[in-house]
Structures are given as C-alpha cells and as structure tokens.
Design a protein around this motif. Sequence first.
Motif, PDB file in Angstrom:
ATOM      1  N   THR A   1     -10.046  -3.379  -3.332  1.00  0.00           N
ATOM      2  CA  THR A   1      -8.668  -3.351  -2.822  1.00  0.00           C
ATOM      3  C   THR A   1      -8.633  -3.202  -1.312  1.00  0.00           C
ATOM      4  O   THR A   1      -7.813  -3.830  -0.629  1.00  0.00           O
ATOM      5  CB  THR A   1      -7.886  -2.189  -3.474  1.00  0.00           C
ATOM      6  N   ALA A   2      -9.547  -2.363  -0.760  1.00  0.00           N
ATOM      7  CA  ALA A   2      -9.509  -2.070   0.672  1.00  0.00           C
ATOM      8  C   ALA A   2      -9.986  -3.240   1.525  1.00  0.00           C
ATOM      9  O   ALA A   2      -9.541  -3.401   2.666  1.00  0.00           O
ATOM     10  CB  ALA A   2     -10.363  -0.838   0.963  1.00  0.00           C
ATOM     11  N   THR A   3     -10.884  -4.058   1.004  1.00  0.00           N
ATOM     12  CA  THR A   3     -11.395  -5.191   1.785  1.00  0.00           C
ATOM     13  C   THR A   3     -10.248  -6.133   2.159  1.00  0.00           C
ATOM     14  O   THR A   3      -9.446  -6.528   1.312  1.00  0.00           O
ATOM     15  CB  THR A   3     -12.466  -5.952   0.980  1.00  0.00           C
ATOM     16  N   GLY A   4     -10.193  -6.450   3.423  1.00  0.00           N
ATOM     17  CA  GLY A   4      -9.134  -7.309   3.951  1.00  0.00           C
ATOM     18  C   GLY A   4      -7.957  -6.543   4.513  1.00  0.00           C
ATOM     19  O   GLY A   4      -7.117  -7.116   5.216  1.00  0.00           O
ATOM     20  N   MET A   5      -7.884  -5.225   4.253  1.00  0.00           N
ATOM     21  CA  MET A   5      -6.817  -4.405   4.812  1.00  0.00           C
ATOM     22  C   MET A   5      -7.164  -3.996   6.239  1.00  0.00           C
ATOM     23  O   MET A   5      -8.334  -4.005   6.651  1.00  0.00           O
ATOM     24  CB  MET A   5      -6.579  -3.160   3.950  1.00  0.00           C
ATOM     25  N   ASP A   6      -6.151  -3.634   7.006  1.00  0.00           N
ATOM     26  CA  ASP A   6      -6.335  -3.198   8.393  1.00  0.00           C
ATOM     27  C   ASP A   6      -6.711  -1.712   8.391  1.00  0.00           C
ATOM     28  O   ASP A   6      -5.915  -0.876   7.951  1.00  0.00           O
ATOM     29  CB  ASP A   6      -5.040  -3.408   9.180  1.00  0.00           C
ATOM     30  N   PRO A   7      -7.915  -1.347   8.863  1.00  0.00           N
ATOM     31  CA  PRO A   7      -8.333   0.059   8.819  1.00  0.00           C
ATOM     32  C   PRO A   7      -7.510   0.966   9.719  1.00  0.00           C
ATOM     33  O   PRO A   7      -7.534   2.188   9.556  1.00  0.00           O
ATOM     34  CB  PRO A   7      -9.794  -0.002   9.277  1.00  0.00           C
ATOM     35  N   ARG A   8      -6.781   0.383  10.669  1.00  0.00           N
ATOM     36  CA  ARG A   8      -5.959   1.198  11.565  1.00  0.00           C
ATOM     37  C   ARG A   8      -4.702   1.696  10.871  1.00  0.00           C
ATOM     38  O   ARG A   8      -4.100   2.681  11.311  1.00  0.00           O
ATOM     39  CB  ARG A   8      -5.596   0.393  12.816  1.00  0.00           C
ATOM     40  N   GLN A   9      -4.308   1.033   9.796  1.00  0.00           N
ATOM     41  CA  GLN A   9      -3.143   1.471   9.019  1.00  0.00           C
ATOM     42  C   GLN A   9      -3.625   2.457   7.937  1.00  0.00           C
ATOM     43  O   GLN A   9      -3.560   2.188   6.731  1.00  0.00           O
ATOM     44  CB  GLN A   9      -2.436   0.271   8.406  1.00  0.00           C
ATOM     45  N   VAL A  10      -4.080   3.607   8.404  1.00  0.00           N
ATOM     46  CA  VAL A  10      -4.766   4.549   7.531  1.00  0.00           C
ATOM     47  C   VAL A  10      -3.852   5.055   6.417  1.00  0.00           C
ATOM     48  O   VAL A  10      -4.248   5.140   5.252  1.00  0.00           O
ATOM     49  CB  VAL A  10      -5.320   5.733   8.342  1.00  0.00           C
ATOM     50  N   GLY A  11      -2.622   5.410   6.760  1.00  0.00           N
ATOM     51  CA  GLY A  11      -1.710   5.925   5.750  1.00  0.00           C
ATOM     52  C   GLY A  11      -1.419   4.905   4.664  1.00  0.00           C
ATOM     53  O   GLY A  11      -1.429   5.238   3.473  1.00  0.00           O
ATOM     54  N   LYS A  12      -1.167   3.671   5.051  1.00  0.00           N
ATOM     55  CA  LYS A  12      -0.896   2.620   4.068  1.00  0.00           C
ATOM     56  C   LYS A  12      -2.096   2.423   3.162  1.00  0.00           C
ATOM     57  O   LYS A  12      -1.964   2.304   1.936  1.00  0.00           O
ATOM     58  CB  LYS A  12      -0.541   1.314   4.780  1.00  0.00           C
ATOM     59  N   LEU A  13      -3.286   2.385   3.761  1.00  0.00           N
ATOM     60  CA  LEU A  13      -4.495   2.191   2.964  1.00  0.00           C
ATOM     61  C   LEU A  13      -4.703   3.342   1.990  1.00  0.00           C
ATOM     62  O   LEU A  13      -4.964   3.139   0.797  1.00  0.00           O
ATOM     63  CB  LEU A  13      -5.708   2.042   3.892  1.00  0.00           C
ATOM     64  N   SER A  14      -4.579   4.575   2.487  1.00  0.00           N
ATOM     65  CA  SER A  14      -4.809   5.740   1.645  1.00  0.00           C
ATOM     66  C   SER A  14      -3.819   5.806   0.494  1.00  0.00           C
ATOM     67  O   SER A  14      -4.193   6.040  -0.670  1.00  0.00           O
ATOM     68  CB  SER A  14      -4.717   7.018   2.478  1.00  0.00           C
ATOM     69  N   GLU A  15      -2.537   5.586   0.783  1.00  0.00           N
ATOM     70  CA  GLU A  15      -1.513   5.650  -0.267  1.00  0.00           C
ATOM     71  C   GLU A  15      -1.665   4.503  -1.265  1.00  0.00           C
ATOM     72  O   GLU A  15      -1.417   4.671  -2.464  1.00  0.00           O
ATOM     73  CB  GLU A  15      -0.129   5.620   0.362  1.00  0.00           C
ATOM     74  N   THR A  16      -2.103   3.342  -0.784  1.00  0.00           N
ATOM     75  CA  THR A  16      -2.314   2.200  -1.684  1.00  0.00           C
ATOM     76  C   THR A  16      -3.432   2.500  -2.669  1.00  0.00           C
ATOM     77  O   THR A  16      -3.291   2.298  -3.884  1.00  0.00           O
ATOM     78  CB  THR A  16      -2.653   0.935  -0.880  1.00  0.00           C
ATOM     79  N   LEU A  17      -4.557   2.984  -2.163  1.00  0.00           N
ATOM     80  CA  LEU A  17      -5.682   3.288  -3.047  1.00  0.00           C
ATOM     81  C   LEU A  17      -5.335   4.430  -3.998  1.00  0.00           C
ATOM     82  O   LEU A  17      -5.690   4.390  -5.178  1.00  0.00           O
ATOM     83  CB  LEU A  17      -6.918   3.642  -2.222  1.00  0.00           C
ATOM     84  N   THR A  18      -4.633   5.437  -3.499  1.00  0.00           N
ATOM     85  CA  THR A  18      -4.254   6.565  -4.350  1.00  0.00           C
ATOM     86  C   THR A  18      -3.311   6.123  -5.462  1.00  0.00           C
ATOM     87  O   THR A  18      -3.420   6.583  -6.603  1.00  0.00           O
ATOM     88  CB  THR A  18      -3.593   7.672  -3.508  1.00  0.00           C
ATOM     89  N   ALA A  19      -2.409   5.199  -5.139  1.00  0.00           N
ATOM     90  CA  ALA A  19      -1.453   4.714  -6.145  1.00  0.00           C
ATOM     91  C   ALA A  19      -2.162   4.029  -7.305  1.00  0.00           C
ATOM     92  O   ALA A  19      -1.687   4.076  -8.454  1.00  0.00           O
ATOM     93  CB  ALA A  19      -0.452   3.766  -5.498  1.00  0.00           C
ATOM     94  N   THR A  20      -3.309   3.401  -7.045  1.00  0.00           N
ATOM     95  CA  THR A  20      -4.029   2.711  -8.121  1.00  0.00           C
ATOM     96  C   THR A  20      -4.657   3.686  -9.109  1.00  0.00           C
ATOM     97  O   THR A  20      -5.118   3.273 -10.181  1.00  0.00           O
ATOM     98  CB  THR A  20      -5.134   1.800  -7.555  1.00  0.00           C
ATOM     99  N   THR A  21      -4.680   4.988  -8.777  1.00  0.00           N
ATOM    100  CA  THR A  21      -5.324   5.984  -9.643  1.00  0.00           C
ATOM    101  C   THR A  21      -4.308   6.831 -10.410  1.00  0.00           C
ATOM    102  O   THR A  21      -4.681   7.850 -10.988  1.00  0.00           O
ATOM    103  CB  THR A  21      -6.224   6.929  -8.814  1.00  0.00           C
ATOM    104  N   ARG A  22      -3.064   6.445 -10.422  1.00  0.00           N
ATOM    105  CA  ARG A  22      -2.032   7.309 -11.000  1.00  0.00           C
ATOM    106  C   ARG A  22      -2.276   7.644 -12.471  1.00  0.00           C
ATOM    107  O   ARG A  22      -1.834   8.696 -12.946  1.00  0.00           O
ATOM    108  CB  ARG A  22      -0.660   6.663 -10.821  1.00  0.00           C
ATOM    109  N   LEU A  23      -2.955   6.785 -13.196  1.00  0.00           N
ATOM    110  CA  LEU A  23      -3.263   7.085 -14.591  1.00  0.00           C
ATOM    111  C   LEU A  23      -4.549   7.896 -14.732  1.00  0.00           C
ATOM    112  O   LEU A  23      -4.877   8.333 -15.843  1.00  0.00           O
ATOM    113  CB  LEU A  23      -3.368   5.790 -15.407  1.00  0.00           C
TER     114      LEU A  23
END
Length: 395
Positions: free
Chosen positions: A54-76
């Motif tokens: 999921t993280a590949t291709g994302m902008d590493p400078r947008q740390v909050g967006k990246l972190s919240e995106t990855l965290t959202a995939t683990t909600r279950l």
Amino acid sequence: MKIVQAESIHADAGYRIASYLKLTTDEGLVGWAEYYDRFANASIDPLIQDFMRTATGMDPRQVGKLSETLTATTRLAAGGLAQQAIAAIENACLDVAGKAAGVPVSTLLGGALRQRLPVYWTHCGSYRTPPRDTFFEGLGHPPVRTLDDLGNVAKEAVAQGYRAVKTNPVFFGGPKPQFFNGGFRASPGFLDRSVTDRQLGQIEEQMTAYREAIGPDVGLMLDLSFSQRTEGYLRIARRLEHLNLFWLEVDINDPEALAHIRRSVRTPIASLEALHGIAEYRPFLQAQTVDTAIVDPLWNGVWQSQRIALFADAYETTFAPHNCVGALASLMSAHLSAVLPNFRIMELRVDEAPWATEYLSHPPVVENGELLVPDRPGWGTDIDEEALRARPARR
C-alpha cells in the motif's frame, strides 16, 4: 516524491539484534527507522513488506496521510504487531520528510520546546545479571553477582551524571542471581504473576541498597512490567513507599485495576508502554490511571505518539517515551520528547555493545544526564550500511 522500496537490515548488537528499516524514494532520498523485531518471538519483517504494497508509490512527506491510511487497513485486526510494522514505515518516512525539507524531525512536529532532555539509565545493574553477565564481563564491566555489585552500578550511574536510574528486581540466594520474569517471557512460573514474602523482602532490600548508593536527590525507579496482578503491585508499592521512588512502573490490562492501584498508594505510577494507538490509551487516561503515560514511538510511530502524548496532556498527565533498544531509537525519542509540553524524562539504554553506536554517523550526545536534541535534518544521523553488514545478526 514516491516511496519505491523498503528493506530490513539486522545487525549484531551484542546480547540483542539491532533492526533497521531503510526506505528509499524515487528521488534517491533514504529514510531510516529503528524498530523491534522478534520482541514477541515473532518477526514483523513480513508485515512491513505486506504494508509496503500500500505504501509504495505514496509520498513519504505526507506522513499523517500515510500513517492513517495504513492504520485504516488494520481495523479488523488493529494494534499489536501490525501497528509496530506500520510504525516502522511511518518513522522512516519522517526521516525522509525532514531530509527533504532540510530540517530536523522536531521542526516537522511543531518545533523543539527544549534543546536538552533529562534521561535516566534504564535497567541499571539488572541487565548485568544472568544471562547477560558474561557479555558485559567480556566488555570489561564487572558482572552483577551480589547486592553490593548492584549498588556499585548505581554509583557508576551517578558518577557519570545521571540524575535518575531505573532497575528491575533481581533475586539472590541461588547459584546465580535471578533476573525477574516480567510476565511476558515463557519460563517456569511466569503465568503465576505473584510475589512471595521472601521475594518482597528481597525487592525492598535491593531498592534500599540503590537508594543508599545514589543518595536522596537522584530519581529511583522500579520496573515491574506485567509481573504481578493487582494485589502484588499493591504489596510491593506499599512496601517501598519509604524510599520515595520517582515512579513505580507497572503494566496491567484493566484500567479500573490500574486506577485502584494509583489511588491506593503514595508512589507515582507510570505505565501504558504496551498499548498501541490512541484508542487503546483513551480508557486509561479517562480513568486517571497514571501519573506518567509511557508511549513507545517505535510501536506507535512518532507522529501517532505525538497525538497520544498531547491527549495525555489534556488529562494533566506527563509523558515519557519507552525505548528498550538502540541509539537511533534514542534520537527518534528525542525529537518526539523535545516538542511535547508534558514531557517528563527519557529512557536511555546505557549498557549497550560499544560497536552499536558505530552504525550511526552521529550517535546521541549525553552531557550531565541530559541528551542534546539534534539540529541536523531528519533524525540527525545517517546509518553506516557497511558497518551494519559487516556485523550480521546472530540468530
């Protein structure tokens, strides 16, 4: 800028394994993060690579967006090892973001409020007992065999300028000293989580020796981890109240039980290092369970940890970072601690293999019991890959 690759590199750090994540971007910038691998005898390396899809291709400078995106995939299946894997990626992205902007990570987090951070010597003396004693003896440090040996390490800490020390129970009387079981390592009796009258007396004797060694003005802490249930924590806390501890560190999964412990004793209580994510911290903070909330930035991510620490500040609760690994982790904790108004004190593992700091171009600088906050971009250091690969991890 896009993330193109993440690689885990493990190196020998003496009695432990040093684990680093190298994150590479399409513009050639590289970010680093230290993390715990196999802390629970399970590797998070495969999970890091799973989340990298999921993280590949994302902008590493947008740390909050990246972190919240990855965290959202683990909600279950939130928290735990999944959160630790996400945190490693998040932290490496912060290093990239700081380097890209030419500023320290602390600036990205709002700016440092302080340039020097009080630190305490963690596992002071207790880590020189079996099974690590022969390792430290090989480095020229006298191993701990007696109660006097423990006191000598405490004196050593004070002589080096540390104003606070933390230790763990060590039981003498057998063929070798016995380091206590924190309640999370499989070994005989670890499920019992109780203290005998004899052990209670030995803990009091040990902590009295420490207090006599360091004097009345140096902070003294005892870390009990998950070793007890409510009754055991209360018995130990009440037995040690005359020693004026800086804090008693305990871990328990029930916020009501922890609140009861805090209300029942005069000693300040520190806890919560094993929690993942702001939602897990909420019931403990709302119940006023601790004087100091301990947050692990390697398990939660530095960006997420800032959110948790500021949430604690709203409950008039101080913050301290958990760090039981190496020098890069100390720098990561430093950038987080520097920006928080409710920061209390920083954990520092002083007893380390001397070559482990050679993995960093700029290791942490400690003067008179204070760590200097780096002002170089990112975490303030680069990693010497050649040095890492020259000392492969011993499994």
